[in-house]
Scaffold this motif. Structure first.
Motif, PDB file in Angstrom:
ATOM      1  N   MET A 112      12.110   7.348 -16.015  1.00 31.64           N
ATOM      2  CA  MET A 112      11.717   7.078 -17.313  1.00 31.64           C
ATOM      3  C   MET A 112      11.129   8.368 -18.088  1.00 31.64           C
ATOM      4  N   GLY A 113      11.138   9.363 -17.208  1.00 33.89           N
ATOM      5  CA  GLY A 113      10.484  10.557 -17.937  1.00 33.89           C
ATOM      6  C   GLY A 113       9.042  11.060 -17.723  1.00 33.89           C
ATOM      7  N   PHE A 114       8.336   9.900 -16.970  1.00 37.10           N
ATOM      8  CA  PHE A 114       6.979  10.258 -17.053  1.00 37.10           C
ATOM      9  C   PHE A 114       6.820  11.018 -15.614  1.00 37.10           C
ATOM     10  N   THR A 115       7.116  12.619 -15.421  1.00 40.84           N
ATOM     11  CA  THR A 115       7.129  13.100 -14.377  1.00 40.84           C
ATOM     12  C   THR A 115       5.832  13.563 -13.896  1.00 40.84           C
ATOM     13  N   ASN A 116       4.544  13.341 -14.805  1.00 42.99           N
ATOM     14  CA  ASN A 116       3.193  13.973 -14.326  1.00 42.99           C
ATOM     15  C   ASN A 116       2.561  12.486 -14.039  1.00 42.99           C
ATOM     16  N   TYR A 136       0.983  -1.229  -0.078  1.00 41.35           N
ATOM     17  CA  TYR A 136       0.053   0.143   0.064  1.00 41.35           C
ATOM     18  C   TYR A 136       0.781   1.459   0.102  1.00 41.35           C
ATOM     19  N   TYR A 137       2.010   1.398   0.767  1.00 38.99           N
ATOM     20  CA  TYR A 137       2.703   2.375   0.792  1.00 38.99           C
ATOM     21  C   TYR A 137       4.151   2.644   0.043  1.00 38.99           C
ATOM     22  N   VAL A 138       4.651   1.478  -0.003  1.00 39.48           N
ATOM     23  CA  VAL A 138       6.101   1.355  -0.504  1.00 39.48           C
ATOM     24  C   VAL A 138       5.897   1.087  -2.155  1.00 39.48           C
ATOM     25  N   ILE A 139       5.220   0.304  -2.514  1.00 39.70           N
ATOM     26  CA  ILE A 139       5.198   0.078  -3.867  1.00 39.70           C
ATOM     27  C   ILE A 139       4.747   1.143  -4.764  1.00 39.70           C
ATOM     28  N   PRO A 140       3.716   1.945  -4.557  1.00 40.44           N
ATOM     29  CA  PRO A 140       3.463   3.333  -5.347  1.00 40.44           C
ATOM     30  C   PRO A 140       4.679   4.092  -5.257  1.00 40.44           C
ATOM     31  N   ILE A 141       5.389   4.188  -4.235  1.00 41.74           N
ATOM     32  CA  ILE A 141       6.568   5.098  -4.166  1.00 41.74           C
ATOM     33  C   ILE A 141       7.677   4.727  -5.167  1.00 41.74           C
ATOM     34  N   ILE A 142       7.970   3.243  -5.277  1.00 38.64           N
ATOM     35  CA  ILE A 142       8.725   2.686  -6.058  1.00 38.64           C
ATOM     36  C   ILE A 142       8.493   2.802  -7.570  1.00 38.64           C
ATOM     37  N   VAL A 143       7.252   2.579  -7.837  1.00 35.96           N
ATOM     38  CA  VAL A 143       6.553   2.839  -9.058  1.00 35.96           C
ATOM     39  C   VAL A 143       6.771   4.402  -9.558  1.00 35.96           C
ATOM     40  N   ASN A 144       6.484   5.199  -8.695  1.00 29.70           N
ATOM     41  CA  ASN A 144       6.447   6.863  -9.305  1.00 29.70           C
ATOM     42  C   ASN A 144       8.113   6.965  -9.508  1.00 29.70           C
ATOM     43  N   ILE A 145       8.809   6.471  -8.608  1.00 25.72           N
ATOM     44  CA  ILE A 145      10.222   6.731  -8.764  1.00 25.72           C
ATOM     45  C   ILE A 145      10.918   6.365 -10.001  1.00 25.72           C
TER      46      ILE A 145
END
Length: 238
Positions: free
Chosen positions: A95-99, A81-90
């Motif tokens: 990869m350039g998907f800043t938004n 719930y908390y960590v996986i979204p952070i990793i995916v967003n990083i």
């Protein structure tokens, strides 16, 4: 004695019970059913990988199982719930998907955690059931012209599944109770709903007694059904 005098079960039942039997019950039922279905699917896939002759696949599955079974289910839910979204967003940012922003709903994270955790335990049940099937049945199926894959899918696995059903039932009851862990990732199931109500009314004894009673009303009949099914299956083998 003053605490006993101030108990107000009628109020707690009138206000809390409808909440528990409403949206909270829906979340528990949804998480249990979907989580259990995917746990069985994961269990079968892991079990088939364990009984395969591919040593690399076998090792990878063993490491995965040990990792999952070596960490608490609660930690796994929190991580998803908390960590996986952070990793995916990083990764997305690199990869350039800043938004791009990735989030997981609390109920979804709970279901994923339940499915993966229980899937690793169910896999060992299925693997043991597959191994317990007499080798002569596989040899007979091959002699009749079945391919090894067909013999496994049509002869061995159906018997292994039937032998595993009673254990599946026990895991189902356990999963119902483990949905309470979803409260720690803010899913509005029984425990989270009770905690919120207690914080508002301070009816602590009444609230947690009621939620315990709700779990009993669900789990005891479910456990009896599991034992009834087990007895019927045992009779069918005689």
């Amino acid at each position: 004695m003053e605490v006993v005098k101030n108990l107000n079960f009628p109020k707690a039942i009138q206000e809390l019970l409808p909440k528990l039997l409403g949206s909270a019950l829906q979340i528990v039922v949804l998480a249990t059913i979907i989580g259990f279905i995917f746990a069985i699917i994961i269990g079968f896939l892991l079990a088939l990988g364990r009984v395969s002759k591919n040593k690399i696949l076998n090792r990878i599955i063993i490491i995965f199982q040990e990792f999952i079974r070596g960490t608490p289910l609660l930690v796994q839910m929190v991580y998803i719930y908390y960590v996986i979204p952070i990793i995916v967003n990083i990764i997305a940012s690199l990869m350039g998907f800043t938004n791009y922003t990735f989030n997981i709903k609390s109920t979804t994270a709970g279901i994923i955690g339940l499915a993966i955790n229980y899937g690793t335990y169910i896999s060992e049940v299925i693997r043991s059931a597959i191994i317990s099937i007499d080798d002569g049945q596989m040899e007979a199926a091959l002699a009749l012209g079945f391919s090894p894959r067909e013999a496994m899918l049509r002869i061995v696995i159906p018997q292994a599944f039937r032998n595993s059903v009673p254990v599946f039932g026990n895991y189902l009851v356990m999963m119902v109770k483990d949905t309470s862990l979803m409260a720690y990732i803010t899913a509005q199931e029984f425990l989270m709903t009770t905690k919120a109500y207690t914080a508002q009314t301070f009816l602590t004894i009444e609230s947690y007694t009621i939620v315990a009673g709700v779990y009993l009303v669900i789990c005891i009949p479910l456990g009896l059904l599991v034992r009834l099914l087990e007895r019927k299956l045992n009779k069918g083998r005689r």
